[in-house]
Enzyme design. Structure first.
Site, mmCIF file in Angstrom:
data_model
loop_
_atom_site.group_PDB
_atom_site.id
_atom_site.type_symbol
_atom_site.label_atom_id
_atom_site.label_comp_id
_atom_site.label_asym_id
_atom_site.label_seq_id
_atom_site.Cartn_x
_atom_site.Cartn_y
_atom_site.Cartn_z
ATOM 1 N N LYS A 268 -6.940 13.199 -55.653
ATOM 2 C CA LYS A 268 -6.620 12.003 -54.856
ATOM 3 C C LYS A 268 -7.876 11.140 -54.784
ATOM 4 C CE LYS A 268 -5.573 10.518 -50.077
ATOM 5 N NZ LYS A 268 -5.093 10.898 -48.730
ATOM 6 N N LYS A 280 -4.824 2.616 -39.232
ATOM 7 C CA LYS A 280 -5.429 3.703 -38.454
ATOM 8 C C LYS A 280 -6.169 3.153 -37.240
ATOM 9 C CE LYS A 280 -6.362 6.984 -42.214
ATOM 10 N NZ LYS A 280 -5.501 8.069 -41.719
ATOM 11 N N ASP A 291 -11.958 9.686 -48.556
ATOM 12 C CA ASP A 291 -10.592 9.985 -48.965
ATOM 13 C C ASP A 291 -10.438 10.091 -50.490
ATOM 14 O OD1 ASP A 291 -8.153 10.756 -47.935
ATOM 15 O OD2 ASP A 291 -7.304 8.736 -47.923
ATOM 16 N N ASP A 350 0.446 5.028 -44.123
ATOM 17 C CA ASP A 350 -0.749 5.873 -44.050
ATOM 18 C C ASP A 350 -0.541 7.220 -44.740
ATOM 19 O OD1 ASP A 350 -3.325 6.501 -43.426
ATOM 20 O OD2 ASP A 350 -2.966 6.908 -41.291
ATOM 21 N N ARG A 354 0.119 11.262 -50.884
ATOM 22 C CA ARG A 354 1.232 11.893 -51.602
ATOM 23 C C ARG A 354 1.902 10.921 -52.562
ATOM 24 N NH1 ARG A 354 3.975 13.313 -45.962
ATOM 25 N NH2 ARG A 354 1.764 13.270 -45.409
HETATM 26 N N1 BES Z 1 -6.443 10.558 -45.675
HETATM 27 C C1 BES Z 1 -5.545 10.880 -44.620
HETATM 28 C C2 BES Z 1 -5.674 12.331 -44.171
HETATM 29 C C3 BES Z 1 -6.900 12.691 -43.389
HETATM 30 C C4 BES Z 1 -6.917 12.544 -42.016
HETATM 31 C C5 BES Z 1 -7.977 13.239 -44.015
HETATM 32 C C6 BES Z 1 -8.025 12.921 -41.304
HETATM 33 C C7 BES Z 1 -9.077 13.611 -43.293
HETATM 34 C C8 BES Z 1 -9.102 13.463 -41.935
HETATM 35 C C9 BES Z 1 -4.105 10.680 -45.085
HETATM 36 O O1 BES Z 1 -3.918 9.651 -45.991
HETATM 37 C C10 BES Z 1 -3.328 10.334 -43.870
HETATM 38 O O2 BES Z 1 -3.572 9.320 -43.305
HETATM 39 N N2 BES Z 1 -2.404 11.220 -43.506
HETATM 40 C C11 BES Z 1 -1.614 11.030 -42.351
HETATM 41 C C12 BES Z 1 -0.206 11.424 -42.678
HETATM 42 C C13 BES Z 1 0.791 11.052 -41.634
HETATM 43 C C14 BES Z 1 0.943 9.550 -41.564
HETATM 44 C C15 BES Z 1 2.103 11.702 -41.969
HETATM 45 C C16 BES Z 1 -2.169 11.883 -41.230
HETATM 46 O O3 BES Z 1 -2.603 13.010 -41.492
HETATM 47 O O4 BES Z 1 -2.218 11.404 -40.110
HETATM 48 ZN ZN ZN Z 2 -5.508 9.189 -47.173
HETATM 49 MN MN MN Z 3 -3.612 7.793 -45.026
#
Ligand code: BES
Ligand code: ZN
Ligand code: MN
Length: 498
Positions: A268, A280, A291, A350, A354
C-alpha cells in the site's frame, strides 16, 4: 558498516574495542574470563568491587587497560546467567551498539555470541549483531539545518567464534543481517520523508533507482494513463481528488528458475492519507505520511533480496497515490468498478487502502504467482487489537499463515494470526453494489481483510496489517522498518527450500 567473523578462542586479536559480556554477581562471561587473565584480573576486581552491576543492558567502557590486546574494553551486562536467552541477547547487543556509537572506536570485536544460548543458532546470533549495529547507525533523513550531530565513527564490526566449525553459518548470518539492515534503512528513509518529498512519483523514482543499482531488478512504472487503460477503477477513485499523479510500480527480481512462479509482494503506497471527503481529525493526520509504509517495506525487502542474490523469483507491486479531498474527489456512496469487474460502493473515502490494494491484487494475477502477500497500514482497528507489538496476519491458506508466523518469530518481528471468513464478509453487504468498502466498527481489521479476500480467490494469499508496527509515535516518532525482517526471513527460507 562492514562485518566479518573470526575464530579466536583466546581473545587475542587487536581491535579498537573488545565487547565482552558479564553476568550479574560478578560472573564473567566466556570472553571476559579469557580477557581477565590477560589484564591481570582487572575485570574481575572491578566487578567484585561493585563498580559494574551487570544488569541486562548496562555498559562500562574501560580505556587503556594494561595487558589488553584491545585499545578499549566494553563491558556489557547480561543480567542473570540462568535467564540469558534470545531476548536478553538482543538487548545486550543493542546496548553494546548504542554505547559503541558514543566512542571514538572505528572498529569493534563483539564477543557476545560466544555465550551459551540454547535457543539461538550461530547464524541467528550473527544476523542479530549485523541487524542491530546497522539499525544503530541509521539516521533519519532529516531536513534540519546544521550543525548536525556527528555520525558514529564505527565502520567495522567483527564477531568472534570459539568453534572452528561454524564460520560458514556466521558469515551467512552476518550477510543476512547486513542486507536486512540496508533494506530496513531503505524502507525507513522512504517512510520518514515528508509527503511533499515522498510522492508517488518519488517512490517510482526510487524503485527505478533500485533497478539501476541492482541488475537483477527490473522496474516498470505505469502512469495515470496506463492505470486508466488497465481499468483499475478502485485505485483511480482514490487518486482522483489529488493534484499529485498516481503511479503503479512493478519491480521484477529473477533469481530463480526461468519459469518458477514468483512470490508477489503488494504494498500500500498512500503517500498521504487525509481521509479524503471522509476527512480525518487533525491530531493524528500528520502521521498519515507513514501510510506508504507497506510500499516502503516491500521495496526494502526487494533490495535485501537482490543483495543476497536469493534463488527465487520475486515481483513487487506498489499502488501509489494520495488520498485527498477536493471538488473532484470520490464521494461517500459513489460506486466504482474494480479491475476484477466487481463493483464497490465507497461508503467511507477513508477506507482507501483496500481500494488501491484490491486492484493491485487483481493485477498481480498476470504473474501467475506461487504466493501473494500484501503489506499495508490498513486499519486503526488493528492497532487497537494488537498495539505496536505485532502485525495482524490474515490468510486464505493455513500453511502460508504458519510459514509467515514462523518467519516472524525467527526474525523477532512477530505477527499474530487473525480471522477472516464469511461472518466478516457479510458485514460488507451493500444494497447498491457487489460490496461496500466498510463493514462497521466491529472487527475492523478483519472486515478490511475480508474485503481483500474477495479479490484473492484461488490465490495462495496473506495480508499483513502493519498499521501498528510500521512506525512509532510520540517522542520516538519514526519508521521502524517492520516488517522487512519477517518478509526477508520468509523469502530466505523459501529460497532455501526450493
Ligand atoms: N491509513 C489508515 C489506517 C491507519 C489508522 C493506519 C491509524 C495507522 C494508524 C486507513 O486508510 C484508514 O483510514 N482506515 C480507517 C478505516 C475505516 C474508515 C473503516 C480506520 O482505520 O479508521
Ligand atoms: Zn490509509
Ligand atoms: Mn484512510
Amino acid at each position: 558498516m562492514q562485518f566479518n567473523s573470526v575464530v579466536d578462542p583466546k581473545v587475542r586479536g587487536k581491535t579498537a574495542c573488545a565487547v565482552v559480556g558479564i553476568y550479574e554477581s560478578a560472573d564473567l562471561g566466556a570472553a571476559a574470563r579469557q580477557l581477565d587473565s590477560q589484564v591481570q584480573g582487572a575485570i574481575s576486581r572491578l566487578c567484585a568491587a561493585g563498580d559494574f552491576a551487570a544488569k541486562l543492558g548496562d555498559t562500562l567502557l574501560l580505556v587503556g587497560v594494561a595487558g589488553s590486546p584491545a585499545e578499549r574494553i566494553l563491558l556489557v551486562g547480561l543480567g542473570a546467567r540462568t535467564a540469558f536467552r534470545r531476548k536478553q541477547y538482543r538487548k545486550a547487543v543493542q546496548a553494546a551498539a548504542a554505547s559503541l556509537a558514543k566512542t571514538g572506536a572505528t572498529d569493534a570485536t563483539v564477543h557476545l555470541s560466544q555465550e551459551s544460548l540454547p535457543d539461538l543458532d550461530v547464524q541467528t546470533r550473527s544476523r542479530i549483531v549485523a541487524e542491530l549495529f546497522c539499525a544503530q547507525a541509521y539516521r533519519i533523513p532529516d531536513l534540519k539545518t546544521p550543525p548536525k550531530p556527528k555520525p558514529s565513527r564505527l565502520t567495522k564490526v567483527q564477531t568472534v567464534l570459539t568453534d572452528a566449525r561454524s564460520p560458514k553459518a556466521a558469515t551467512a548470518g552476518l550477510a543476512i543481517g547486513e542486507a536486512l539492515g540496508n533494506g530496513m534503512a531503505f524502507a525507513r528513509d522512504l517512510a520518514n520523508l515528508p509527503p511533499n518529498v515522498c510522492t508517488p512519483r518519488y517512490l517510482a523514482a526510487r524503485a527505478q533507482g533500485l533497478a539501476k543499482d541492482w541488475p537483477s531488478i527490473h522496474a516498470k512504472i505505469h502512469d495515470e494513463e496506463a492505470i486508466k487503460a488497465l481499468k483499475m477503477g478502485a485505485f483511480l477513485a482514490v487518486t482522483q481528488g489529488s493534484e499529485e499523479p498516481p503511479r503503479l510500480i512493478v519491480c521484477e527480481y529473477r533469481g530463480g528458475r526461468k519459469n518458477a512462479p514468483p512470490v508477489v509482494l503488494v504494498g500500500k503506497g498512500i503517500t498521504f492519507d487525509s481521509g479524503g471527503i471522509s476527512l480525518k481529525d487533525p491530531p493524528a493526520m500528520d502521521e498519515m505520511k507513514f501510510d506508504m509504509s507497506g510500499a516502503a517495506t516491500v521495496l526494502g525487502t526487494l533490495r535485501a533480496v537482490a543483495q543476497l542474490k536469493l534463488r527465487l523469483n520475486l515481483v513487487v507491486i506498489v499502488a501509489a497515490c494520495e488520498n485527498m479531498p477536493s471538488g473532484r474527489a470520490v464521494k461517500p456512496s459513489d460506486i466504482v468498478t474494480t479491475l476484477s469487474g466487481q463493483t464497490v460502493e465507497i461508503l467511507n473515502t477513508d477506507a482507501e487502502g483496500r481500494l488501491v490494494l484490491c486492484d493491485a491484487l487483481t493485477f498481480c494475477r498476470r504473474f501467475d504467482p506461487a504466493t501473494v502477500i500484501d503489506v499495508a497500514t490498513l486499519t486503526g482497528a488493528c492497532v487497537v487489537a494488537l498495539g505496536n507489538h505485532m502485525s495482524g496476519l490474515m490468510s486464505n491458506d493455513e500453511a502460508l499463515a504458519r510459514e509467515l508466523l514462523a518467519a516472524g518469530q525467527r526474525a523477532d518481528d512477530r505477527a499474530w494470526h487473525m480471522p477472516i471468513g464469511e461472518e466478516y464478509a457479510d458485514q460488507l453487504k451493500s444494497n447498491f453494489a457487489d460490496i461496500a468498502n466498510v463493514g462497521g466498527r466491529e472487527g475492523g481489521a478483519c472486515t478490511a481483510a475480508a474485503f481483500l479476500s474477495k479479490f484473492t480467490k484461488d490465490l495462495s494469499w496473506a495480508h499483513l496489517d502493519i498499521a501498528g508496527t510500521a512506525w512509532l509515535s510520540g517522542t520516538q516518532k519514526g519508521s521502524t522498518g517492520r516488517p522487512v525482517p519477517l518478509l526477508l526471513d520468509f523469502l530466505v527460507n523459501r529460497a532455501r527450500a526450493k
